[in-house]
Structures are given as C-alpha cells and as structure tokens.
Design a protein around this motif. Sequence first.
Motif, PDB file in Angstrom:
ATOM      1  N   ASP A   9       0.852  -1.183   0.000  1.00  0.00           N
ATOM      2  CA  ASP A   9       0.000   0.000   0.000  1.00  0.00           C
ATOM      3  C   ASP A   9       0.890   1.235   0.000  1.00  0.00           C
ATOM      4  O   ASP A   9       1.515   1.553   1.007  1.00  0.00           O
ATOM      5  CB  ASP A   9      -0.900  -0.004   1.233  1.00  0.00           C
ATOM      6  N   PRO A  10       0.983   1.929  -1.147  1.00  0.00           N
ATOM      7  CA  PRO A  10       1.866   3.103  -1.214  1.00  0.00           C
ATOM      8  C   PRO A  10       1.524   4.179  -0.195  1.00  0.00           C
ATOM      9  O   PRO A  10       2.367   5.022   0.125  1.00  0.00           O
ATOM     10  CB  PRO A  10       1.658   3.623  -2.649  1.00  0.00           C
ATOM     11  N   ARG A  11       0.301   4.113   0.353  1.00  0.00           N
ATOM     12  CA  ARG A  11      -0.093   5.143   1.327  1.00  0.00           C
ATOM     13  C   ARG A  11       0.389   4.817   2.733  1.00  0.00           C
ATOM     14  O   ARG A  11       0.209   5.622   3.654  1.00  0.00           O
ATOM     15  CB  ARG A  11      -1.617   5.266   1.327  1.00  0.00           C
ATOM     16  N   GLY A  12       0.965   3.603   2.905  1.00  0.00           N
ATOM     17  CA  GLY A  12       1.572   3.273   4.191  1.00  0.00           C
ATOM     18  C   GLY A  12       0.600   3.014   5.310  1.00  0.00           C
ATOM     19  O   GLY A  12       0.930   3.237   6.470  1.00  0.00           O
ATOM     20  N   LEU A 112      10.191  -3.220  -3.452  1.00  0.00           N
ATOM     21  CA  LEU A 112       9.605  -4.554  -3.336  1.00  0.00           C
ATOM     22  C   LEU A 112       9.649  -5.220  -4.706  1.00  0.00           C
ATOM     23  O   LEU A 112       9.230  -4.637  -5.704  1.00  0.00           O
ATOM     24  CB  LEU A 112       8.154  -4.465  -2.857  1.00  0.00           C
ATOM     25  N   MET A 113      10.182  -6.457  -4.751  1.00  0.00           N
ATOM     26  CA  MET A 113      10.253  -7.201  -6.005  1.00  0.00           C
ATOM     27  C   MET A 113       9.547  -8.534  -5.832  1.00  0.00           C
ATOM     28  O   MET A 113       9.818  -9.278  -4.883  1.00  0.00           O
ATOM     29  CB  MET A 113      11.704  -7.423  -6.428  1.00  0.00           C
ATOM     30  N   VAL A 114       8.627  -8.847  -6.747  1.00  0.00           N
ATOM     31  CA  VAL A 114       7.855 -10.094  -6.717  1.00  0.00           C
ATOM     32  C   VAL A 114       8.092 -10.819  -8.034  1.00  0.00           C
ATOM     33  O   VAL A 114       7.877 -10.237  -9.106  1.00  0.00           O
ATOM     34  CB  VAL A 114       6.351  -9.810  -6.526  1.00  0.00           C
ATOM     35  N   ALA A 115       8.534 -12.080  -7.966  1.00  0.00           N
ATOM     36  CA  ALA A 115       8.870 -12.814  -9.184  1.00  0.00           C
ATOM     37  C   ALA A 115       8.393 -14.260  -9.085  1.00  0.00           C
ATOM     38  O   ALA A 115       8.220 -14.794  -7.982  1.00  0.00           O
ATOM     39  CB  ALA A 115      10.379 -12.785  -9.429  1.00  0.00           C
ATOM     40  N   PRO A 189       8.884   3.803  -4.606  1.00  0.00           N
ATOM     41  CA  PRO A 189       8.115   5.010  -4.255  1.00  0.00           C
ATOM     42  C   PRO A 189       7.607   5.790  -5.462  1.00  0.00           C
ATOM     43  O   PRO A 189       6.561   6.444  -5.376  1.00  0.00           O
ATOM     44  CB  PRO A 189       9.126   5.830  -3.443  1.00  0.00           C
ATOM     45  N   ASP A 190       8.302   5.704  -6.595  1.00  0.00           N
ATOM     46  CA  ASP A 190       7.860   6.480  -7.755  1.00  0.00           C
ATOM     47  C   ASP A 190       6.966   5.684  -8.711  1.00  0.00           C
ATOM     48  O   ASP A 190       6.651   6.152  -9.801  1.00  0.00           O
ATOM     49  CB  ASP A 190       9.072   7.019  -8.524  1.00  0.00           C
ATOM     50  N   GLY A 191       6.561   4.462  -8.335  1.00  0.00           N
ATOM     51  CA  GLY A 191       5.630   3.720  -9.183  1.00  0.00           C
ATOM     52  C   GLY A 191       5.889   2.226  -9.199  1.00  0.00           C
ATOM     53  O   GLY A 191       6.780   1.718  -8.511  1.00  0.00           O
TER      54      GLY A 191
END
Length: 608
Positions: A9-12, A112-115, A189-191
Amino acid sequence: MPGIVISYDPRGRNGENARTVAAMLRGLGRPDCEPSMHMEGEVVLASCGGRSLHWDASHSCCVLFEGELVGEGRDAPELRLLELYRERKEGFVETLNGTFAAVIWDMACKRLMVANDRFGLHPLYKAFVDGRHIWASSPKAMLANPAFPAHLNPAGLADFLGLNLFQADDTLVRGVSEITPGTFTVCEPDGMRTLRYWDFVLSEEENGRSARSYVDGAVDVLRASADRRQAHGETSGFLLSGGTSSRVALGALDRSRLVGLAFGAPNSSEAAFAWQVAETAGIPFRFHALGPERLKADAPRGIELSPEPLSCIQFDGLGAWGMNDTDATVIVTGCGGAAVFGQPARPREWANEFTAERHFEALRIFSDEDLSQLLQPEWYREVEGAAVHRFRDDLARCPSRHGIHRLDYWALRQWTRRLDSRLAHLFPDGTRIRPLFLDNEVVDFARALPPSLRWGEKSVYRRALLKIAPELASLPATTTGGLPLSYGLRRLRYHHRLAAWRQRFSRLSAGTPVASRPLGAAPDYASWLRGELRDWMTELLLEPRTLDRGLWRREGLSALITDCLDGGERAGSAARKLFTLISLELWCRRYFDTAGAAVLPSDHSEAR
C-alpha cells in the motif's frame, strides 16, 4: 501446501494492511500454521506452512521464498537470492532454475520485487483492492479479504466450462489474475512496473548443424537435468505412464533410485503399458486402481488443496497418494516433454492443416449449444463463443508462422502450468515435485531446435529416446495407439488410417462396435455416476442451494443427468460434463458462499 501473502500500500496504512493479510492467511486454509510476518509502512510480507522470512546480515533486506531451486546444493535458497540481488539487482531472477515464487524487500530504497519461475509452476495471483496491490498463493486468499468484492468472473467461467482450465492469466474470481510466467514486478516510491525476463520463443529457421549432434546434445542436457533432480541420493518416486515423455525421462534417470508410481483404471492399456515399461526398466512399480468409493471424499479435499478449480476427476488419485508406501519425498515427472521438444508422432505437413478451431474442438468440454441449454440467459450471453475466441488469442501470443509451434507454446504456457502443475498441490506437504523437462538448460536447448527436428520421424525427441532407452522405445505406447515408439511414421500413419476405417465400418454395421483394446487410464466415470455416486450427484446439482445461485437452468441440468443415467452413447461425455459442474458448485460453496457475495453476472461482458 505453503502459502504467501504480500500486501503493498503506497499510502503506508500499516494497521489496515496487517488486518487484511491476517484474513487472507486464514483464506489459505492453514489455521494450524503460525505465520511468519514482516510489517513496515507500506508493505506486509507473510508466509505460512513453508519457509520463514530470511534477512541479510545488516537486517536491511529480506527474502520470502516458496518452492525449490535445483542444482544449487542443499543450502537455503534465500542465501542464493540475496547474493544474486546484491550482484544483479533486478536481474537476480534470470538464472534461477526451479519451481518458485520469490519476494525481496529492500528497506534501504523501499523496493519490493515479486517474481515467479519461468513456467509459473509455483503460482502467485494478484489483485488491486482499495488502493492496495495484493499478491497471494491462491485466489481463495483474496476472497477472505473483507474489502474484496467477491464475484464470479464470466471469462473464467467460459474457460472452465469450455476447457476445464483458465486461459490468458484469468481466474474464476473477477479482479484476480495470475502472474504471467517468467515475469517480475518492481514496486518503488515512484511507481510500479512489471517486466518479462523470459519467454518460450522457438526457432523459426533451419541451420547447417547435423541432426546427430542435436540428438547427442539432447541426451546430454536430459542426463544433466536428471542428475540435478537426483542430486542428494534419495529414492525418488517417478510418475510413470505408457507415453513418450515418461520413457525419455526414465532413460535419463538413475533407475537404481526410482520407484514407479501410477494410478488409473486397472484394465486399461495405459496401466498395462506402464507395467511393461517398469518391468523392462527394472524398477519397482506401485499401481493404485481408482474407484468411486474415494472420489466423493477426495473431491472436496482436492478443492481445498488446489490453488484454483480443477475438475474433480483430477482429484481421484488423492487416496492413492495417501496410501503411497514408498516414503519418497521427491516425485520426478515427465510433464511438458512433448511441448518442450515437439510432437514426434505428427508429420510436418500437419502444421499446414492446423487451425485453432480444430484443436479447440478436440479439447472442449461444453459446446455453445450445450451452454445455451444449461445456463440462464443472462449468463449465456456473457460466455457465448468466449472460450474459443480466447483460445485463438492465446495461440496468437506465440510469434510464429508455424501452427504447431503456437500449439506447443500454448501447451507449455497454459496446459502445463494450469493443469499439470496444479496437481502437484495434491501431494502431501513436504513432497517436492521435480519436472525433468522443465529445466532451464533443457528448455533453452530444445527451443533452439530447427522446425524440421521438432516434428515427425526426424524428431530429436524420438531419436533421443531410441538412443537413451531403446529397450523402452520397442514397447507399445498409448501415444501411438498401441504401436512401439520405435516404429516409423509411415507405419504409424497406416495404423491410424486402419483404426479410422474400422471405426467408420462399425458405424455402418448397425452400430456393432469393433473389438479393440481401450486406451487411456480414465475409468468409466459414467457407471460411477449411475451407481455409487448417483445420489451425491443429483442432490448436489438439483437442490435449491445450487439452483438459487442463478447460474443454471433446472431443465438443462436434468437433461444432462438423464443422458448420463440412460447409459447410451452420450453417457461418457455427459459424465465428464457433470464432474465439471460438480467441481464448480463445490468451489462456489466453499469460497464464494463463505465470502458472503452473490454470484451474479457483471454489468458488462468480461468474457470477450
């Protein structure tokens, strides 16, 4: 099976994020497992029933990993992932060989990286809910999220009724899609962006390399793959059939540490051929005969274990694996072999005759005419013609001028990951499933084969079998209609023409059937539904709870049941369709109904 939930959640909103993840973990159906969880601002990572979070020495970067890497030794795979991430950052996943879902959280740069693996064998699903990006090991977890709008997806319904599997990256749940195989997603943070790091692109051109060198190369990479799957000396179970792939795999493996496993109808030629292969190979063999007495219990259990819906006749081996007396914790399979190397029993000219519609008709469960009689009008309008349209689109995703290339691409990217690999979830926890052909080195070698060596009598796959296990190639096989795999293509063609002529002659002779050995491992499911399972079927499909769902027309269900109970020529097809409906109803009851949402058609068609 283990499970993963990731909420970003980018809004934290950490507290709300944590509550969401706790509910989703319950949705994975593992209340007995204490979850491993990390919460920080915008991200919550959680795992249950598998590995815990693994941190680096500075406690600034953590890894969440489910699955298995092959050829990396016995050390924790998380260490390898952290090492690769430090070296390559976003390229950390490209060389990983195995079946996995991997997550890296880099606190220093809030990345965050999801693979997932190349073939999507360890599935992850994604959704976007109330400003949060969510990933989970099953759509069931999404339905446990109180904020998630639980509705049936018309596109997924069309696929499941048409093929018993889902196409593209769709699921049965609207708003939930599967992560495309061979991709990774980066959240910063930028997308957020999703990139594909691998695809199954086949060679289109011939070259000057000799066929013999390709055969030698195929044998070498297959044996290397077998060594990786038997690296630690344990006895492995091996899923054995009477077809080509299991024989090629058996020829590459160390047979002294194998036990053959199979289940099916005891009087089928599939069972007889598997026995012959095991006896010739000199390995112990455990065959478990299927029966209706277990299917009723195994169907709801399979619904619980599989990450997404399958026809419950796929679950009828559950009881057999529960009775497995080999104590093998590793199961090697030959799934995907024909898609990786090509079809040796098909002549090159077949590619010119290939059409998507022709192949879809050979696979389909329900026709549009069937669905018009079965579905309520508002649902039929949603799904009419959708499955074949989506099948054509799926085939078109392969950038090839060869129809047979497109079919192999579809088989590997859809059939293998969405049917064969899902059956791995039916095995007991702790059992590792290792497909021999879905190895990075094997697939990279096979996809570079020139087209002339993927098809017909010159097929490298066929010639590799003749070299690696000639004694197994000389035995009858189900994939050739009962002829040995060592026979040439001309003889196979003659055999198929003769079988077709006999079939036509039998229809002209007052319907008198021509005696022949039945092929395949499927039991007579129609007789099961007419006997021991009759009450279970009729009560489940015709009771008010099912009819009030708003999907089915009672007269359509009744007509289908009558076709099965009458025992005529339509009984076998009707039984297959009825098990599809039984599976769908069991899944809806277990997950949609408990989510408290009405299963209603959407306001606009999502199936087309």
